[in-house]
Design an enzyme around this catalytic site. Structure first.
Site, PDB file in Angstrom:
ATOM      1  N   ARG A 196      32.718  43.757  39.917  1.00 39.66           N
ATOM      2  CA  ARG A 196      32.461  43.006  38.685  1.00 39.66           C
ATOM      3  C   ARG A 196      32.827  41.536  38.880  1.00 39.66           C
ATOM      4  NH1 ARG A 196      35.596  46.445  34.192  1.00 39.66           N
ATOM      5  NH2 ARG A 196      37.115  46.427  35.881  1.00 39.66           N
TER       6      ARG A 196
ATOM      7  N   ASP B 206      33.327  37.604  37.189  1.00 41.39           N
ATOM      8  CA  ASP B 206      33.757  36.971  35.946  1.00 41.39           C
ATOM      9  C   ASP B 206      32.686  36.024  35.413  1.00 41.39           C
ATOM     10  OD1 ASP B 206      36.254  38.213  35.982  1.00 41.39           O
ATOM     11  OD2 ASP B 206      37.153  36.600  37.169  1.00 41.39           O
TER      12      ASP B 206
ATOM     13  N   ARG C 102      39.969  33.079  43.249  1.00 42.64           N
ATOM     14  CA  ARG C 102      40.172  31.837  42.512  1.00 42.64           C
ATOM     15  C   ARG C 102      41.625  31.385  42.556  1.00 42.64           C
ATOM     16  NH1 ARG C 102      37.652  33.055  36.806  1.00 42.64           N
ATOM     17  NH2 ARG C 102      38.560  31.004  36.358  1.00 42.64           N
TER      18      ARG C 102
END
Length: 261
Positions: A49, A51, A196
């Site tokens: 998945r 973001d 990130r």
């Protein structure tokens, strides 16, 4: 039958992969398009998945269906019903034991930083902007502390639902092409926001705010609050998912290798 497919999408205008009631998601538009081709409801399982704002060059999904369609029909039919920012690149019937997520042996992500004083224009929402000069050598030095098998608790989101924070970061490369600084990460799997947060630590070091050894200190702390900023999603690309060769999932070359090489 079970069908596997590879997707490309621009995450700029999506709330992320996962279906949400009040927001636009990649999952929702993909399932709607495939359901029209199958003439029955289709629910997909995704390899990883992404973001809100994160892009994918070769996301992998699978779904089960009773509809008899050939590979050409799945690809062409889905694309005729998808918005411009999502495309199916490949689709084929696979064995029933194939699982987009659990069969995967590795994930490859790429993070791109436009490192110049002036903000991006046509690359807006497709790169992260850092106006301060980044010292790539110090970022490369910091990367050596993070590769290998570690507890990455300091690099995962507070709401990460993974039961085990241990991951094996097989490769972490940082290099510069002109004004673009690239971070390439390969792991067996990633935690929520892990790439990130790694990018945030490396950018802080590259900007001279911290020494290279700070990356090791953050890692050993196993505490997200000591890790600094979470880098923006704009420059993050899911490049590919690795599978055993016996599963016959092709490796799709990026459409723009000069950007994500």
């Amino acid at each position: 039958m079970r069908i596997a497919a590879i997707l490309e999408y621009d995450g700029s205008c999506f709330s992320g992969w996962q279906r949400q009631d009040q927001a636009r998601s990649v999952q929702a538009v993909v399932e709607e398009a495939l359901s029209k081709v199958a003439d029955e409801p289709v629910q997909v399982t995704v390899a990883g998945r992404t973001d809100a704002g994160v892009h994918a060059l070769a996301q992998v999904i699978h779904f089960d269906t009773t509809a008899a369609r050939n590979a050409y029909s799945w690809v062409r039919g889905a694309n005729s019903n998808l918005p411009d920012d999502v495309a199916v690149l490949w689709a084929e019937e696979v064995k029933n034991d194939f699982h987009a997520r659990y069969s995967a042996t590795g994930r490859y992500y790429h993070y791109i930083i436009l490192n110049r004083p002036i903000r991006p224009t046509y690359l807006a929402r497709h790169v992260t902007h850092e106006y301060r000069p980044l010292d790539v050598a110090s970022m490369q030095d910091a990367a050596r502390f993070l590769t290998g098998e570690h507890d990455f608790s300091s690099f995962r989101a507070a709401d990460c639902q993974a039961k085990n924070p241990v991951r094996t970061l097989r490769q972490l490369e940082i290099y510069r092409h002109s004004d673009l600084v690239h971070i390439h990460a390969h792991a067996n799997a990633f935690l929520h926001h892990m790439v990130r947060n790694i990018a945030g630590v490396l950018m802080t070091i590259g900007a001279g705010e911290r020494k290279s050894s700070w990356a090791e200190q953050v890692l050993e702390a196993r505490d997200r609050t000591v890790g600094g900023i979470t880098a923006a999603p704009d420059g993050l690309y899911l490049v590919s998912i690795g599978y055993p060769e016996t599963m016959n999932i092709p490796v799709v070359a990026p459409a723009f290798p000069q950007i994500v090489d």
